[in-house]
Design a protein around this motif. Structure first.
Motif, mmCIF file in Angstrom:
data_model
loop_
_atom_site.group_PDB
_atom_site.id
_atom_site.type_symbol
_atom_site.label_atom_id
_atom_site.label_comp_id
_atom_site.label_asym_id
_atom_site.label_seq_id
_atom_site.Cartn_x
_atom_site.Cartn_y
_atom_site.Cartn_z
ATOM 1 N N THR A 156 63.948 62.752 42.586
ATOM 2 C CA THR A 156 62.519 62.645 42.295
ATOM 3 C C THR A 156 62.282 61.542 41.271
ATOM 4 O OG1 THR A 156 62.200 65.008 42.722
ATOM 5 C CG2 THR A 156 60.474 63.871 41.488
ATOM 6 N N VAL A 157 61.419 60.597 41.626
ATOM 7 C CA VAL A 157 61.101 59.480 40.741
ATOM 8 C C VAL A 157 59.592 59.394 40.568
ATOM 9 C CG1 VAL A 157 63.153 58.192 41.422
ATOM 10 C CG2 VAL A 157 61.005 57.826 42.641
ATOM 11 N N THR A 158 59.174 58.771 39.470
ATOM 12 C CA THR A 158 57.756 58.541 39.219
ATOM 13 C C THR A 158 57.561 57.068 38.877
ATOM 14 O OG1 THR A 158 57.440 60.794 38.395
ATOM 15 C CG2 THR A 158 55.755 59.174 37.835
ATOM 16 N N VAL A 159 56.709 56.409 39.635
ATOM 17 C CA VAL A 159 56.432 54.983 39.432
ATOM 18 C C VAL A 159 54.934 54.807 39.213
ATOM 19 C CG1 VAL A 159 56.527 52.687 40.457
ATOM 20 C CG2 VAL A 159 58.381 54.306 40.866
ATOM 21 N N THR A 160 54.568 53.983 38.257
ATOM 22 C CA THR A 160 53.153 53.720 38.002
ATOM 23 C C THR A 160 52.745 52.376 38.604
ATOM 24 O OG1 THR A 160 53.657 52.687 35.871
ATOM 25 C CG2 THR A 160 53.185 55.063 35.880
ATOM 26 N N ALA A 161 51.443 52.119 38.593
ATOM 27 C CA ALA A 161 50.915 50.850 39.097
ATOM 28 C C ALA A 161 49.659 50.503 38.330
ATOM 29 C CB ALA A 161 50.608 50.947 40.585
ATOM 30 N N CYS A 162 49.307 49.216 38.341
ATOM 31 C CA CYS A 162 48.045 48.760 37.785
ATOM 32 C C CYS A 162 47.204 48.159 38.902
ATOM 33 C CB CYS A 162 48.272 47.712 36.700
ATOM 34 S SG CYS A 162 48.880 48.410 35.133
ATOM 35 N N ALA A 163 45.898 48.075 38.670
ATOM 36 C CA ALA A 163 44.993 47.538 39.688
ATOM 37 C C ALA A 163 43.968 46.607 39.062
ATOM 38 C CB ALA A 163 44.281 48.670 40.426
ATOM 39 N N GLY A 164 43.593 45.577 39.830
ATOM 40 C CA GLY A 164 42.524 44.673 39.443
ATOM 41 C C GLY A 164 41.472 44.647 40.532
ATOM 42 N N VAL A 165 40.213 44.628 40.144
ATOM 43 C CA VAL A 165 39.100 44.716 41.098
ATOM 44 C C VAL A 165 38.200 43.490 40.955
ATOM 45 C CG1 VAL A 165 37.165 46.125 41.896
ATOM 46 C CG2 VAL A 165 39.153 47.232 40.849
ATOM 47 N N ALA A 166 37.799 42.917 42.096
ATOM 48 C CA ALA A 166 36.855 41.793 42.096
ATOM 49 C C ALA A 166 35.966 41.897 43.328
ATOM 50 C CB ALA A 166 37.598 40.461 42.098
ATOM 51 N N SER A 167 34.726 41.430 43.196
ATOM 52 C CA SER A 167 33.771 41.461 44.305
ATOM 53 C C SER A 167 33.660 40.085 44.945
ATOM 54 C CB SER A 167 32.394 41.903 43.817
ATOM 55 O OG SER A 167 32.447 43.208 43.284
ATOM 56 N N LEU A 168 33.283 40.065 46.240
ATOM 57 C CA LEU A 168 33.061 38.784 46.910
ATOM 58 C C LEU A 168 32.158 38.969 48.115
ATOM 59 C CD1 LEU A 168 35.790 37.671 49.373
ATOM 60 C CD2 LEU A 168 35.954 39.904 48.295
ATOM 61 N N THR A 169 31.528 37.857 48.493
ATOM 62 C CA THR A 169 30.798 37.793 49.752
ATOM 63 C C THR A 169 31.612 36.896 50.667
ATOM 64 O OG1 THR A 169 28.695 38.007 48.591
ATOM 65 C CG2 THR A 169 28.616 37.201 50.851
ATOM 66 N N PRO A 170 32.351 37.461 51.630
ATOM 67 C CA PRO A 170 33.402 36.729 52.350
ATOM 68 C C PRO A 170 32.901 35.848 53.492
ATOM 69 C CG PRO A 170 33.305 38.965 53.139
ATOM 70 C CD PRO A 170 32.269 38.861 52.053
ATOM 71 N N HIS A 171 31.930 34.947 53.191
ATOM 72 C CA HIS A 171 31.436 34.067 54.247
ATOM 73 C C HIS A 171 32.276 32.796 54.364
ATOM 74 C CE1 HIS A 171 28.185 36.749 54.805
ATOM 75 N NE2 HIS A 171 27.518 36.422 53.714
ATOM 76 N N GLN A 172 32.933 32.405 53.280
ATOM 77 C CA GLN A 172 33.723 31.184 53.294
ATOM 78 C C GLN A 172 35.146 31.489 52.826
ATOM 79 O OE1 GLN A 172 31.693 28.367 50.822
ATOM 80 N NE2 GLN A 172 30.062 27.986 52.321
ATOM 81 N N GLU A 173 36.102 30.738 53.381
ATOM 82 C CA GLU A 173 37.500 30.951 53.024
ATOM 83 C C GLU A 173 37.731 30.717 51.536
ATOM 84 O OE1 GLU A 173 42.001 29.357 54.218
ATOM 85 O OE2 GLU A 173 40.229 28.625 55.286
ATOM 86 N N ALA A 174 37.049 29.713 50.968
ATOM 87 C CA ALA A 174 37.208 29.424 49.542
ATOM 88 C C ALA A 174 36.796 30.617 48.695
ATOM 89 C CB ALA A 174 36.394 28.198 49.162
ATOM 90 N N ALA A 175 35.721 31.303 49.102
ATOM 91 C CA ALA A 175 35.267 32.479 48.360
ATOM 92 C C ALA A 175 36.287 33.606 48.457
ATOM 93 C CB ALA A 175 33.914 32.939 48.906
ATOM 94 N N ARG A 176 36.917 33.745 49.617
ATOM 95 C CA ARG A 176 37.931 34.797 49.782
ATOM 96 C C ARG A 176 39.135 34.527 48.897
ATOM 97 N NH1 ARG A 176 36.279 33.925 55.258
ATOM 98 N NH2 ARG A 176 38.221 32.868 55.811
#
Length: 216
Positions: A156-176
């Protein structure tokens, strides 16, 4: 029936049989081709180990998204230590189990999850939803104790993680691509603060920084 008539009937039957065989062969060939193309497309957009969508699958999903979405990057903590202690095969088990948990969690939220690289995953959710809340739930799902099987013995192991959140309007590849950069900045800010944390990127923030602080 004369011999000539018999020969004519026989030749007609041969022609009909040959025609049917030809058309059936073409149908089978076409079906096989379509299946091969479908398999190739699936393989190109999915991760071999976990079965989740890969980076190409993520960009394909964003390209057809007709509404603002939120991007969540999830990165496991301390994976080098884990591999040094348990080995690569155990780490592969961990990744598969983690992928299953993330997939289950995002499905309940109407989102999608992808594996981008070795220990990094991404989730995409409607921007009107609680992306920070989902990110926190994903981090919590990763942190649940996990049984890894080593030489037949479960550990039995326990591993943690971190997360980052960002918003976008995915109409253009550059924005994605920019959204990935923003989510990655938020993820790094969370990791610099500690383990098992989530940080939301805000566009008004100066480059290289995040505000709002970690979401526990």
């Amino acid at each position: 029936m004369s011999t000539l008539t018999q020969i004519t009937v026989l030749l007609t039957a041969i022609v009909i049989t040959a025609s049917i065989t030809y058309h059936l062969t073409r149908l089978r060939t076409a079906a096989g081709y379509r299946a091969a193309v479908a398999a190739a497309l699936h393989s190109a957009h999915h991760d071999d180990l976990t079965g989740l969508g890969n980076r190409a699958g993520l960009h394909a999903a964003l390209a057809v998204a007709g509404r603002p979405v939120a991007m969540i990057l999830i990165n496991l903590d301390g994976t080098r230590t884990f591999v040094a202690r348990f080995g690569d095969r155990a780490f592969d088990q961990l990744l598969v189990l983690t992928a299953g948990r993330l997939h289950h969690a995002v499905q309940a939220a109407g989102a999608q999850v992808f594996r981008l690289r070795r220990d990094e995953f991404a989730a995409v959710i409607d921007d009107r939803a609680d992306a920070a809340g989902l990110a926190a739930r994903l981090v919590a799902a990763v942190a649940e104790p996990t049984d890894i099987h080593l030489t037949g013995q479960p550990v039995t192991v326990t591993v943690t993680a971190c997360a980052g959140v960002a918003s976008l309007t995915p109409h253009q590849e550059a924005a994605r691509r920019l959204a990935l950069v923003h989510a990655d900045r938020a993820l790094r800010a969370a990791k610099q603060t500690g383990r098992g944390l989530t940080t939301v990127f805000h566009p008004a923030t100066k480059p290289g920084t995040t505000d709002g602080g970690p979401v526990r």
